[in-house]
Design a protein around this motif. Structure first.
Motif, PDB file in Angstrom:
ATOM      1  N   VAL A 128     -10.536  20.384   5.073  1.00 27.27           N
ATOM      2  CA  VAL A 128     -11.284  19.574   4.117  1.00 27.27           C
ATOM      3  C   VAL A 128     -10.380  18.421   3.720  1.00 27.27           C
ATOM      4  O   VAL A 128      -9.225  18.635   3.349  1.00 27.27           O
ATOM      5  N   CYS A 129     -10.899  17.198   3.793  1.00 27.90           N
ATOM      6  CA  CYS A 129     -10.139  16.019   3.396  1.00 27.90           C
ATOM      7  C   CYS A 129     -10.827  15.358   2.211  1.00 27.90           C
ATOM      8  O   CYS A 129     -12.030  15.102   2.249  1.00 27.90           O
ATOM      9  N   LEU A 130     -10.061  15.100   1.174  1.00 33.06           N
ATOM     10  CA  LEU A 130     -10.547  14.400  -0.010  1.00 33.06           C
ATOM     11  C   LEU A 130      -9.822  13.064  -0.079  1.00 33.06           C
ATOM     12  O   LEU A 130      -8.597  13.028  -0.108  1.00 33.06           O
ATOM     13  N   VAL A 131     -10.573  11.984  -0.079  1.00 29.92           N
ATOM     14  CA  VAL A 131     -10.001  10.640  -0.128  1.00 29.92           C
ATOM     15  C   VAL A 131     -10.090  10.142  -1.564  1.00 29.92           C
ATOM     16  O   VAL A 131     -11.164  10.138  -2.162  1.00 29.92           O
ATOM     17  N   ALA A 132      -8.957   9.730  -2.110  1.00 31.73           N
ATOM     18  CA  ALA A 132      -8.890   9.294  -3.505  1.00 31.73           C
ATOM     19  C   ALA A 132      -9.736   8.059  -3.754  1.00 31.73           C
ATOM     20  O   ALA A 132      -9.850   7.185  -2.891  1.00 31.73           O
ATOM     21  N   GLY A 133     -10.313   7.999  -4.949  1.00 29.64           N
ATOM     22  CA  GLY A 133     -10.994   6.794  -5.390  1.00 29.64           C
ATOM     23  C   GLY A 133      -9.969   5.696  -5.607  1.00 29.64           C
ATOM     24  O   GLY A 133      -8.756   5.934  -5.582  1.00 29.64           O
ATOM     25  N   ASP A 134     -10.434   4.487  -5.847  1.00 31.72           N
ATOM     26  CA  ASP A 134      -9.541   3.333  -5.974  1.00 31.72           C
ATOM     27  C   ASP A 134      -8.472   3.507  -7.048  1.00 31.72           C
ATOM     28  O   ASP A 134      -7.336   3.103  -6.867  1.00 31.72           O
ATOM     29  N   ASP A 135      -8.829   4.097  -8.176  1.00 33.70           N
ATOM     30  CA  ASP A 135      -7.878   4.238  -9.284  1.00 33.70           C
ATOM     31  C   ASP A 135      -7.315   5.648  -9.420  1.00 33.70           C
ATOM     32  O   ASP A 135      -6.659   5.953 -10.408  1.00 33.70           O
ATOM     33  N   TYR A 185      -5.469  -2.288  12.419  1.00 32.24           N
ATOM     34  CA  TYR A 185      -4.928  -1.097  11.753  1.00 32.24           C
ATOM     35  C   TYR A 185      -4.026  -0.295  12.680  1.00 32.24           C
ATOM     36  O   TYR A 185      -4.163  -0.339  13.893  1.00 32.24           O
ATOM     37  N   ASP A 186      -3.128   0.472  12.082  1.00 32.19           N
ATOM     38  CA  ASP A 186      -2.188   1.306  12.826  1.00 32.19           C
ATOM     39  C   ASP A 186      -2.901   2.393  13.628  1.00 32.19           C
ATOM     40  O   ASP A 186      -2.468   2.763  14.711  1.00 32.19           O
ATOM     41  N   ASP A 187      -3.973   2.940  13.062  1.00 31.07           N
ATOM     42  CA  ASP A 187      -4.687   4.055  13.662  1.00 31.07           C
ATOM     43  C   ASP A 187      -6.093   4.071  13.075  1.00 31.07           C
ATOM     44  O   ASP A 187      -6.408   3.269  12.194  1.00 31.07           O
ATOM     45  N   THR A 188      -6.930   4.985  13.544  1.00 30.54           N
ATOM     46  CA  THR A 188      -8.269   5.143  12.980  1.00 30.54           C
ATOM     47  C   THR A 188      -8.567   6.617  12.747  1.00 30.54           C
ATOM     48  O   THR A 188      -7.986   7.494  13.384  1.00 30.54           O
ATOM     49  N   VAL A 189      -9.480   6.878  11.829  1.00 30.44           N
ATOM     50  CA  VAL A 189      -9.993   8.217  11.558  1.00 30.44           C
ATOM     51  C   VAL A 189     -11.509   8.124  11.672  1.00 30.44           C
ATOM     52  O   VAL A 189     -12.141   7.315  10.997  1.00 30.44           O
ATOM     53  N   VAL A 190     -12.081   8.954  12.544  1.00 31.53           N
ATOM     54  CA  VAL A 190     -13.508   8.910  12.831  1.00 31.53           C
ATOM     55  C   VAL A 190     -14.210  10.053  12.103  1.00 31.53           C
ATOM     56  O   VAL A 190     -13.810  11.210  12.211  1.00 31.53           O
ATOM     57  N   VAL A 191     -15.276   9.701  11.361  1.00 28.59           N
ATOM     58  CA  VAL A 191     -16.072  10.673  10.615  1.00 28.59           C
ATOM     59  C   VAL A 191     -17.519  10.548  11.080  1.00 28.59           C
ATOM     60  O   VAL A 191     -18.114   9.482  10.978  1.00 28.59           O
ATOM     61  N   THR A 227      -1.482   8.761   2.279  1.00 30.40           N
ATOM     62  CA  THR A 227      -1.033   8.703   0.889  1.00 30.40           C
ATOM     63  C   THR A 227      -2.179   8.733  -0.113  1.00 30.40           C
ATOM     64  O   THR A 227      -1.963   9.099  -1.269  1.00 30.40           O
ATOM     65  N   ASN A 228      -3.385   8.402   0.309  1.00 34.03           N
ATOM     66  CA  ASN A 228      -4.524   8.426  -0.599  1.00 34.03           C
ATOM     67  C   ASN A 228      -5.499   9.563  -0.288  1.00 34.03           C
ATOM     68  O   ASN A 228      -6.679   9.486  -0.613  1.00 34.03           O
ATOM     69  N   VAL A 252      -6.322   3.052   9.314  1.00 30.52           N
ATOM     70  CA  VAL A 252      -5.134   3.600   8.659  1.00 30.52           C
ATOM     71  C   VAL A 252      -4.131   2.461   8.556  1.00 30.52           C
ATOM     72  O   VAL A 252      -3.690   1.919   9.566  1.00 30.52           O
ATOM     73  N   ASP A 253      -3.813   2.084   7.325  1.00 29.96           N
ATOM     74  CA  ASP A 253      -2.920   0.967   7.070  1.00 29.96           C
ATOM     75  C   ASP A 253      -1.852   1.395   6.074  1.00 29.96           C
ATOM     76  O   ASP A 253      -2.191   1.843   4.974  1.00 29.96           O
ATOM     77  N   ASP A 254      -0.596   1.297   6.468  1.00 27.52           N
ATOM     78  CA  ASP A 254       0.520   1.730   5.615  1.00 27.52           C
ATOM     79  C   ASP A 254       0.322   3.150   5.097  1.00 27.52           C
ATOM     80  O   ASP A 254       0.576   3.451   3.931  1.00 27.52           O
ATOM     81  N   GLY A 255      -0.192   4.027   5.963  1.00 26.03           N
ATOM     82  CA  GLY A 255      -0.361   5.427   5.604  1.00 26.03           C
ATOM     83  C   GLY A 255      -1.542   5.722   4.705  1.00 26.03           C
ATOM     84  O   GLY A 255      -1.646   6.813   4.151  1.00 26.03           O
ATOM     85  N   ARG A 256      -2.465   4.770   4.571  1.00 29.77           N
ATOM     86  CA  ARG A 256      -3.639   4.945   3.708  1.00 29.77           C
ATOM     87  C   ARG A 256      -4.915   4.812   4.529  1.00 29.77           C
ATOM     88  O   ARG A 256      -4.988   3.988   5.432  1.00 29.77           O
ATOM     89  N   LEU A 257      -5.938   5.586   4.162  1.00 29.38           N
ATOM     90  CA  LEU A 257      -7.258   5.420   4.755  1.00 29.38           C
ATOM     91  C   LEU A 257      -7.946   4.257   4.049  1.00 29.38           C
ATOM     92  O   LEU A 257      -8.073   4.267   2.824  1.00 29.38           O
ATOM     93  N   VAL A 258      -8.358   3.258   4.832  1.00 29.45           N
ATOM     94  CA  VAL A 258      -8.935   2.048   4.249  1.00 29.45           C
ATOM     95  C   VAL A 258     -10.129   1.556   5.064  1.00 29.45           C
ATOM     96  O   VAL A 258     -10.297   1.923   6.220  1.00 29.45           O
ATOM     97  N   ASP A 259     -10.933   0.706   4.453  1.00 30.69           N
ATOM     98  CA  ASP A 259     -11.939  -0.102   5.126  1.00 30.69           C
ATOM     99  C   ASP A 259     -12.856   0.681   6.064  1.00 30.69           C
ATOM    100  O   ASP A 259     -12.904   0.404   7.267  1.00 30.69           O
ATOM    101  N   PRO A 260     -13.636   1.649   5.545  1.00 36.58           N
ATOM    102  CA  PRO A 260     -14.551   2.374   6.432  1.00 36.58           C
ATOM    103  C   PRO A 260     -15.650   1.460   6.963  1.00 36.58           C
ATOM    104  O   PRO A 260     -16.224   0.663   6.223  1.00 36.58           O
ATOM    105  N   THR A 261     -15.902   1.544   8.257  1.00 41.30           N
ATOM    106  CA  THR A 261     -16.912   0.742   8.926  1.00 41.30           C
ATOM    107  C   THR A 261     -17.843   1.674   9.680  1.00 41.30           C
ATOM    108  O   THR A 261     -17.390   2.639  10.296  1.00 41.30           O
ATOM    109  N   THR A 262     -19.146   1.402   9.648  1.00 43.03           N
ATOM    110  CA  THR A 262     -20.084   2.238  10.381  1.00 43.03           C
ATOM    111  C   THR A 262     -20.216   1.752  11.817  1.00 43.03           C
ATOM    112  O   THR A 262     -20.226   0.555  12.095  1.00 43.03           O
TER     113      THR A 262
END
Length: 149
Positions: free
Chosen positions: A4-11, A135-141, A38-39, A109-119
């Motif tokens: 299970v992966c939980l991605v942090a909100g912006d704040d 980006y350094d890498d990608t995560v596919v959902v 990291t997020n 994946v940018d600087d160890g963070r999940l960012v910018d989800p695109t469909t």
């Protein structure tokens, strides 16, 4: 193991913000969390059903401190994750894990963070590789039809 992966909100600062809630802390206390990004916070469960149940137990807290939650089940894919609604549909037998037409949310994946989800839409001929050169890498959902639009 199902993850299970939980991605942090912006704040949000996971896991600190999530563990600030006693009930969430107790629900997660039996798991050994990892932070591959990291997020994000990842925990291993024993099955798809357990993963969906954990997300259901944490629903109120997830709405406050996370941006996204997804599941990776080895019986479906070793690399791709499933959105929470798709994981629930698979658990309930309302979706086919071997469906060759997939709707995807691809995170950079940018600087160890999940960012910018695109469909992205993958049809029968898709190979599952989605390069996002910026980006350094990608995560596919994988996501449901309702989530895609």
């Amino acid at each position: 193991m199902t993850e299970v992966c939980l991605v942090a909100g912006d704040d949000a600062d996971l896991p600190a913000d999530l563990y600030a809630y006693e009930t969430a802390y107790r629900a997660l206390s039996t798991y050994d969390p990892a932070t591959p990004w990291t997020n994000a916070l990842v925990v291993e469960t024993i099955s798809l059903g357990t993963a969906v149940s954990l997300l259901n137990d944490l629903d109120w807290y997830l709405a406050r401190v996370t941006r996204d939650a997804f599941v990776r089940d080895p019986s479906v894919s070793d690399r791709e994750w499933l959105s929470r609604p798709l994981a629930r549909a698979l658990r309930d037998g309302d979706a086919d894990p071997d469906d060759t037409v997939n709707r995807l949310r691809v995170y950079g994946v940018d600087d160890g963070r999940l960012v910018d989800p695109t469909t992205v839409y993958r049809g029968d001929s898709g190979d599952g590789e989605y390069e996002r050169g910026e980006y350094d890498d990608t995560v596919v959902v994988r996501v449901t039809k309702d989530e895609f639009f």
